[in-house]
Design a protein around this motif. Structure first.
Motif, PDB file in Angstrom:
ATOM      1  N   GLY A 190       0.774  -1.298  -0.098  1.00 22.84           N
ATOM      2  CA  GLY A 190       0.065   0.063   0.125  1.00 22.84           C
ATOM      3  C   GLY A 190       0.615   1.268   0.108  1.00 22.84           C
ATOM      4  O   GLY A 190       0.523   2.190  -0.793  1.00 22.84           O
ATOM      5  N   SER A 191       1.946   1.192   1.008  1.00 25.48           N
ATOM      6  CA  SER A 191       2.708   2.342   0.714  1.00 25.48           C
ATOM      7  C   SER A 191       3.395   2.803  -0.594  1.00 25.48           C
ATOM      8  O   SER A 191       3.514   3.688  -0.901  1.00 25.48           O
ATOM      9  CB  SER A 191       3.715   2.399   1.959  1.00 25.48           C
ATOM     10  N   LEU A 192       3.901   1.566  -1.143  1.00 24.05           N
ATOM     11  CA  LEU A 192       4.503   1.803  -2.510  1.00 24.05           C
ATOM     12  C   LEU A 192       3.566   2.358  -3.640  1.00 24.05           C
ATOM     13  O   LEU A 192       3.875   3.422  -4.243  1.00 24.05           O
ATOM     14  CB  LEU A 192       5.015   0.615  -3.061  1.00 24.05           C
ATOM     15  N   ALA A 193       2.491   1.681  -3.633  1.00 26.14           N
ATOM     16  CA  ALA A 193       1.276   2.258  -4.410  1.00 26.14           C
ATOM     17  C   ALA A 193       0.757   3.746  -4.424  1.00 26.14           C
ATOM     18  O   ALA A 193       0.422   4.498  -5.175  1.00 26.14           O
ATOM     19  CB  ALA A 193      -0.165   1.091  -4.220  1.00 26.14           C
ATOM     20  N   VAL A 194       0.707   4.057  -2.968  1.00 26.19           N
ATOM     21  CA  VAL A 194       0.221   5.405  -2.588  1.00 26.19           C
ATOM     22  C   VAL A 194       1.331   6.217  -2.978  1.00 26.19           C
ATOM     23  O   VAL A 194       0.903   7.371  -3.773  1.00 26.19           O
ATOM     24  CB  VAL A 194       0.119   5.525  -1.020  1.00 26.19           C
ATOM     25  N   GLU A 195       2.445   6.235  -2.899  1.00 28.03           N
ATOM     26  CA  GLU A 195       3.690   7.066  -3.288  1.00 28.03           C
ATOM     27  C   GLU A 195       3.442   7.079  -4.804  1.00 28.03           C
ATOM     28  O   GLU A 195       3.649   8.305  -5.393  1.00 28.03           O
ATOM     29  CB  GLU A 195       4.943   6.502  -2.954  1.00 28.03           C
ATOM     30  N   VAL A 196       3.558   6.074  -5.501  1.00 22.07           N
ATOM     31  CA  VAL A 196       3.532   6.139  -7.088  1.00 22.07           C
ATOM     32  C   VAL A 196       2.151   6.883  -7.533  1.00 22.07           C
ATOM     33  O   VAL A 196       2.398   7.802  -8.616  1.00 22.07           O
ATOM     34  CB  VAL A 196       3.484   4.655  -7.660  1.00 22.07           C
ATOM     35  N   THR A 197       1.295   6.505  -7.023  1.00 24.97           N
ATOM     36  CA  THR A 197      -0.296   7.220  -7.372  1.00 24.97           C
ATOM     37  C   THR A 197      -0.213   8.592  -7.100  1.00 24.97           C
ATOM     38  O   THR A 197      -0.463   9.481  -8.085  1.00 24.97           O
ATOM     39  CB  THR A 197      -1.488   6.462  -6.808  1.00 24.97           C
ATOM     40  N   GLN A 198       0.257   9.137  -6.042  1.00 26.05           N
ATOM     41  CA  GLN A 198       0.122  10.392  -5.751  1.00 26.05           C
ATOM     42  C   GLN A 198       1.283  11.090  -6.666  1.00 26.05           C
ATOM     43  O   GLN A 198       0.971  12.359  -6.906  1.00 26.05           O
ATOM     44  CB  GLN A 198       0.498  10.668  -4.194  1.00 26.05           C
ATOM     45  N   ALA A 199       2.532  10.644  -6.862  1.00 29.01           N
ATOM     46  CA  ALA A 199       3.447  11.139  -7.652  1.00 29.01           C
ATOM     47  C   ALA A 199       2.803  11.427  -9.014  1.00 29.01           C
ATOM     48  O   ALA A 199       3.280  12.560  -9.813  1.00 29.01           O
ATOM     49  CB  ALA A 199       4.625  10.531  -7.837  1.00 29.01           C
ATOM     50  N   ILE A 200       2.240  10.429  -9.663  1.00 25.36           N
ATOM     51  CA  ILE A 200       1.753  10.495 -10.939  1.00 25.36           C
ATOM     52  C   ILE A 200       0.560  11.689 -11.156  1.00 25.36           C
ATOM     53  O   ILE A 200       0.509  12.531 -11.843  1.00 25.36           O
ATOM     54  CB  ILE A 200       1.202   9.443 -11.569  1.00 25.36           C
ATOM     55  N   ALA A 201      -0.230  11.585  -9.962  1.00 29.51           N
ATOM     56  CA  ALA A 201      -1.309  12.654  -9.913  1.00 29.51           C
ATOM     57  C   ALA A 201      -0.755  14.207  -9.927  1.00 29.51           C
ATOM     58  O   ALA A 201      -1.367  14.894 -10.384  1.00 29.51           O
ATOM     59  CB  ALA A 201      -2.145  12.159  -8.814  1.00 29.51           C
ATOM     60  N   GLN A 202       0.368  14.266  -8.789  1.00 32.73           N
ATOM     61  CA  GLN A 202       0.606  15.472  -8.769  1.00 32.73           C
ATOM     62  C   GLN A 202       1.364  15.777  -9.987  1.00 32.73           C
ATOM     63  O   GLN A 202       1.241  17.092 -10.559  1.00 32.73           O
ATOM     64  CB  GLN A 202       1.640  15.507  -7.586  1.00 32.73           C
ATOM     65  N   SER A 203       2.128  15.160 -10.619  1.00 33.49           N
ATOM     66  CA  SER A 203       2.851  15.766 -11.859  1.00 33.49           C
ATOM     67  C   SER A 203       1.810  15.864 -12.884  1.00 33.49           C
ATOM     68  O   SER A 203       1.980  17.031 -13.664  1.00 33.49           O
ATOM     69  CB  SER A 203       3.595  14.423 -12.430  1.00 33.49           C
ATOM     70  N   ALA A 204       0.756  15.225 -13.336  1.00 31.01           N
ATOM     71  CA  ALA A 204      -0.168  15.238 -14.222  1.00 31.01           C
ATOM     72  C   ALA A 204      -0.924  16.781 -13.758  1.00 31.01           C
ATOM     73  O   ALA A 204      -1.470  17.357 -14.763  1.00 31.01           O
ATOM     74  CB  ALA A 204      -1.283  14.078 -14.213  1.00 31.01           C
ATOM     75  N   LEU A 205      -1.351  16.798 -12.373  1.00 30.36           N
ATOM     76  CA  LEU A 205      -2.058  18.292 -12.017  1.00 30.36           C
ATOM     77  C   LEU A 205      -1.092  19.555 -12.255  1.00 30.36           C
ATOM     78  O   LEU A 205      -1.577  20.469 -12.700  1.00 30.36           O
ATOM     79  CB  LEU A 205      -2.259  18.148 -10.649  1.00 30.36           C
ATOM     80  N   LEU A 206       0.132  19.514 -12.085  1.00 32.77           N
ATOM     81  CA  LEU A 206       1.112  20.338 -12.433  1.00 32.77           C
ATOM     82  C   LEU A 206       1.077  20.565 -13.821  1.00 32.77           C
ATOM     83  O   LEU A 206       1.104  21.967 -14.309  1.00 32.77           O
ATOM     84  CB  LEU A 206       2.496  20.158 -11.770  1.00 32.77           C
ATOM     85  N   ALA A 207       1.092  19.661 -14.634  1.00 35.47           N
ATOM     86  CA  ALA A 207       0.908  19.790 -15.992  1.00 35.47           C
ATOM     87  C   ALA A 207      -0.067  20.594 -16.678  1.00 35.47           C
ATOM     88  O   ALA A 207      -0.094  21.238 -17.600  1.00 35.47           O
ATOM     89  CB  ALA A 207       1.165  18.432 -16.771  1.00 35.47           C
ATOM     90  N   THR A 208      -1.225  20.615 -15.875  1.00 41.13           N
ATOM     91  CA  THR A 208      -2.548  21.541 -16.429  1.00 41.13           C
ATOM     92  C   THR A 208      -2.375  22.744 -15.859  1.00 41.13           C
ATOM     93  O   THR A 208      -3.204  23.745 -16.149  1.00 41.13           O
ATOM     94  CB  THR A 208      -3.716  20.623 -15.722  1.00 41.13           C
ATOM     95  N   LEU A 209      -1.437  23.125 -14.931  1.00 44.84           N
ATOM     96  CA  LEU A 209      -1.592  24.419 -14.295  1.00 44.84           C
ATOM     97  C   LEU A 209      -0.099  25.270 -14.832  1.00 44.84           C
ATOM     98  O   LEU A 209      -0.319  26.564 -14.740  1.00 44.84           O
ATOM     99  CB  LEU A 209      -1.155  24.368 -12.834  1.00 44.84           C
ATOM    100  N   ALA A 210       0.709  24.606 -15.237  1.00 43.63           N
ATOM    101  CA  ALA A 210       1.838  25.309 -15.663  1.00 43.63           C
ATOM    102  C   ALA A 210       1.879  25.070 -17.413  1.00 43.63           C
ATOM    103  O   ALA A 210       1.739  23.839 -17.946  1.00 43.63           O
ATOM    104  CB  ALA A 210       3.119  24.888 -15.212  1.00 43.63           C
ATOM    105  N   ASP A 211       2.797  26.063 -18.031  1.00 44.13           N
ATOM    106  CA  ASP A 211       2.893  25.922 -19.582  1.00 44.13           C
ATOM    107  C   ASP A 211       3.940  25.020 -20.034  1.00 44.13           C
ATOM    108  O   ASP A 211       3.910  24.099 -20.966  1.00 44.13           O
ATOM    109  CB  ASP A 211       3.080  27.183 -20.118  1.00 44.13           C
ATOM    110  N   SER A 212       4.982  24.748 -19.255  1.00 45.41           N
ATOM    111  CA  SER A 212       6.190  23.912 -19.371  1.00 45.41           C
ATOM    112  C   SER A 212       6.226  22.673 -18.257  1.00 45.41           C
ATOM    113  O   SER A 212       5.393  22.760 -17.310  1.00 45.41           O
ATOM    114  CB  SER A 212       7.453  24.651 -19.309  1.00 45.41           C
ATOM    115  N   ASP A 213       6.999  21.838 -18.575  1.00 40.77           N
ATOM    116  CA  ASP A 213       7.032  20.543 -17.822  1.00 40.77           C
ATOM    117  C   ASP A 213       8.071  20.937 -16.774  1.00 40.77           C
ATOM    118  O   ASP A 213       9.444  20.926 -16.666  1.00 40.77           O
ATOM    119  CB  ASP A 213       7.635  19.544 -18.634  1.00 40.77           C
ATOM    120  N   MET A 214       7.342  21.441 -15.723  1.00 33.92           N
ATOM    121  CA  MET A 214       8.189  22.082 -14.336  1.00 33.92           C
ATOM    122  C   MET A 214       8.685  20.760 -13.387  1.00 33.92           C
ATOM    123  O   MET A 214       9.760  21.093 -12.713  1.00 33.92           O
ATOM    124  CB  MET A 214       7.239  22.801 -13.487  1.00 33.92           C
TER     125      MET A 214
END
Length: 207
Positions: free
Chosen positions: A142-166
């Motif tokens: 669960g801890s490994l799945a949580v870290e991967v899921t949250q990292a992917i979601a945070q990166s995808a969310l950031l991509a919708t808020l910034a013009d470049s890959d931050m």
């Protein structure tokens, strides 16, 4: 049963109270967020913000603003906020925070179940060893799945808020060392308990 409960205190009482408090706060917070203005619960209402981990910058104005001494630079990490987020942004924001909270609730539930079962069946019982093993594997995977899921979601969310890959997923993801070692410890104790069960059965068989 009384002796078993004494053996597992104060952990049993602490976990039991913590589980009730957390569930109560979740229910009350969710209800208030639906009916009370200004109260926000996780992804329900409010701004959606994300910090670009792994990205930082510095400027002379920032040094002056934060009172840096001579020869000292102030670095800052950008934080992006959407005041009127879309439904997809809210969904990504929920995936960025809910998995870890869900893991905590699930872990408390499994731990409470383990302790109750140990009081009822005994510490050195096959079911106790099995529940301890389930808790260990749940925490590890669960801890490994949580870290991967949250990292992917945070990166995808950031991509919708910034013009470049931050920031990349690698910048967002951190190995949960503490959870991993705790889970390995639980799995080890499960084997110890199971060995104790076998030894007790062999002793009882010879008497």
């Amino acid at each position: 049963m009384v002796e078993g409960r004494k053996l597992l205190e104060p952990l049993f009482s602490t976990v039991s109270v913590a589980l009730r408090v957390v569930v109560g706060v979740v229910v009350v917070g969710f209800v208030l967020s639906l009916f009370v203005d200004g109260v926000h619960f996780s992804w329900v209402g409010g701004d959606v913000c994300v910090t670009a981990e792994g990205t930082s910058g510095s400027s002379r104005s920032a040094d002056v603003m934060f009172g840096a001494r001579e020869g000292v630079d102030v670095s800052s990490t950008p934080r992006y906020c959407a005041s009127d987020p879309s439904s997809s942004q809210r969904a990504l924001d929920a995936l960025r925070t809910l998995p870890s909270f869900t893991l905590m609730i699930g872990g408390l539930f499994l731990l409470n179940r383990l302790l109750k079962g140990a009081i009822r069946d005994g510490v050195y019982a096959p079911r106790t060893a099995s529940r301890l093993r389930v808790l260990g594997w749940s925490l590890l995977l669960g801890s490994l799945a949580v870290e991967v899921t949250q990292a992917i979601a945070q990166s995808a969310l950031l991509a919708t808020l910034a013009d470049s890959d931050m920031a990349s997923v690698g910048d967002m993801w951190q190995i949960p060392f503490f959870s991993i070692f705790t889970a390995l410890g639980l799995l080890t104790f499960a084997r110890i308990v199971r060995a104790g069960v076998v030894m007790r059965e062999e002793i009882e068989a010879t008497i």
